[in-house]
Design a protein around this motif. Sequence first.
Motif, mmCIF file in Angstrom:
data_model
loop_
_atom_site.group_PDB
_atom_site.id
_atom_site.type_symbol
_atom_site.label_atom_id
_atom_site.label_comp_id
_atom_site.label_asym_id
_atom_site.label_seq_id
_atom_site.Cartn_x
_atom_site.Cartn_y
_atom_site.Cartn_z
ATOM 1 N N ALA A 1 0.333 -1.174 0.124
ATOM 2 C CA ALA A 1 -0.195 0.188 -0.063
ATOM 3 C C ALA A 1 0.564 1.409 -0.092
ATOM 4 O O ALA A 1 0.590 2.439 -0.620
ATOM 5 N N LEU A 2 1.755 1.027 0.345
ATOM 6 C CA LEU A 2 2.963 2.233 1.070
ATOM 7 C C LEU A 2 3.804 2.602 -0.886
ATOM 8 O O LEU A 2 3.948 4.120 -0.978
ATOM 9 N N LEU A 3 3.662 1.718 -1.285
ATOM 10 C CA LEU A 3 4.580 2.217 -3.205
ATOM 11 C C LEU A 3 3.257 1.941 -4.126
ATOM 12 O O LEU A 3 3.536 2.847 -4.403
ATOM 13 N N GLU A 4 2.265 1.767 -3.732
ATOM 14 C CA GLU A 4 1.619 1.799 -5.202
ATOM 15 C C GLU A 4 1.121 2.991 -5.099
ATOM 16 O O GLU A 4 1.362 3.889 -6.344
ATOM 17 N N PRO A 5 0.623 3.869 -4.019
ATOM 18 C CA PRO A 5 0.553 5.797 -4.625
ATOM 19 C C PRO A 5 1.259 6.104 -6.004
ATOM 20 O O PRO A 5 1.296 6.736 -6.373
ATOM 21 N N CYS A 6 2.901 6.102 -5.122
ATOM 22 C CA CYS A 6 3.834 6.342 -5.791
ATOM 23 C C CYS A 6 3.901 6.400 -7.792
ATOM 24 O O CYS A 6 4.151 6.870 -8.300
ATOM 25 N N VAL A 7 3.754 4.638 -7.192
ATOM 26 C CA VAL A 7 4.379 3.990 -8.911
ATOM 27 C C VAL A 7 3.393 4.300 -9.640
ATOM 28 O O VAL A 7 3.367 4.977 -10.266
ATOM 29 N N ALA A 8 1.878 4.769 -9.033
ATOM 30 C CA ALA A 8 0.850 5.476 -9.818
ATOM 31 C C ALA A 8 0.397 6.401 -10.706
ATOM 32 O O ALA A 8 0.685 6.797 -11.448
ATOM 33 N N TRP A 9 1.482 7.371 -9.154
ATOM 34 C CA TRP A 9 2.140 8.604 -10.261
ATOM 35 C C TRP A 9 2.644 8.507 -10.863
ATOM 36 O O TRP A 9 2.571 9.788 -11.683
ATOM 37 N N PHE A 10 3.982 7.817 -11.001
ATOM 38 C CA PHE A 10 5.128 7.689 -12.247
ATOM 39 C C PHE A 10 4.154 6.935 -13.493
ATOM 40 O O PHE A 10 4.670 7.755 -14.220
ATOM 41 N N ILE A 11 2.821 6.794 -13.596
ATOM 42 C CA ILE A 11 2.723 6.039 -14.554
ATOM 43 C C ILE A 11 2.072 6.834 -15.110
ATOM 44 O O ILE A 11 1.934 7.789 -16.157
#
Length: 450
Positions: free
Chosen positions: A326-336
């Motif tokens: 859950a901690l990694l997902e928001p940053c990854v979605a932002w980058f995508i």
Amino acid sequence: MNTTTNRWSSNWVFVLAATGAAVGLGNIWKFPYITGENGGGAFVLLYLVCIVIVGLPLMMAEILLGRRGRQNPVATMKTLALEHKRSRCWCIIGVLGLLSSFLILSYYSVIAGWTLSYTVHAINGDFTNATPLAIIDLFQHFIASPWQLLAWHSLIMIVTIWVVSCGVQKGIERAVLGMFPIMVLLLLLLVGYAIKTGYFTAGLHFLLYPDFSMLGTQGALQALGHAFFTLSLATGSIMMYGAYLPSNASITKASIAIVTADTGVALLAGLAIFPIVFANHLTASAGPGLIFKTLPIAFGHMHYGRLWGTLFFIMLVLAAFTSTLALLEPCVAWFIERFHASRTRAAWIIGSGIWLLGIANALSFNRWEHIRWLGQTLFQLADHLTANLMLPLGGLLIALFVGWRLPTEVSLLELQLPYHNRLCRIWRLSMRYIAPIAIVFIFVKALEVL
Ligand code: PHE
């Protein structure tokens, strides 16, 4: 591109994933030891009050913002602000969230690594018949070894990156579905064991008997701060998971389920741990070492301690792992969305950045222990900065935005609540007054501590 099409396969999966995000080291490692440090029942009572009057309303607010925006937290906040003719500066909520999750994961993964290493120790029977001194020695040696900390931290990050790169349904959802039920089962087994120790009522009494003379101002502040951390609020995680929520799901019901489950797990963890501690005549106020020093001493001396110790640490690993996702997902979605990158590429790039920062956190326990700012190591700084400053600030801004800037009709439409509903009135009262005032209070106190 990414988030607008991604969805959880059902409402229940969302509840499970968000509960998995919320349940973590905060519940099983932190909650019992801060409860122990603050004397038990009175602290628990205050924590429960904070959860109900601030945590639950904010959980509803974050999910509704996420589902309304259906993008990464930064884009969601920008879109919603502009749509309702508000300043685009409100996207700071998203930026703060992403920064917090980036920073938290960089140290969370180091501690999650400890739990993995301790699982191996438990399997090997390293605690069996060990003296308390030997167990404390084991812990000191472990954190003094940069290579060991780095290896475990790297392993946690690699698995987290890999799962997130597989996608929302094929990665996160599958992992949570597989891990969370096992985690709960193990926890229940441990509570069952705790009941059999004969010290269950002592644990129950410690956890539930409110002795207010034991609770200082610091304890009261910790209770409110922990409510944020344990519910994963203001880190973008809940907002991001909300963006994948099917449109027909009831946000109110889901929020109540998540908050109840998270609180239930924290209390059960206390009920599993304290009887074991008391049965072995150890003290409950051991601080952060409660899990890594006190409990292994107990495991070393009880019947089938090797088995119980192994189950306990496996449970901790599973709980931590559903949170790292859950901690990694928001940053990854932002980058995508920001760079039109593929999910795999985004996960590895962002994950590597977090891994690098995590090295600094791991080294702050040994080689870089002398590098301090305001008397704190890098790890302590990252922890204080996020839990005591960034999360309360993010929560305050969310409450203000939803309470004063987002038209009430929009919120109520998402929450599927009629205007004159009593729950709705309480929720709005919390967003407009109760949550902001409570948060400003801890925020100011936290600044004093730093
Ligand atoms: N709530 C998690 C815990 O209690 C930590 C966490 C914080 C996870 C923020 C995701 C986002 O351990």
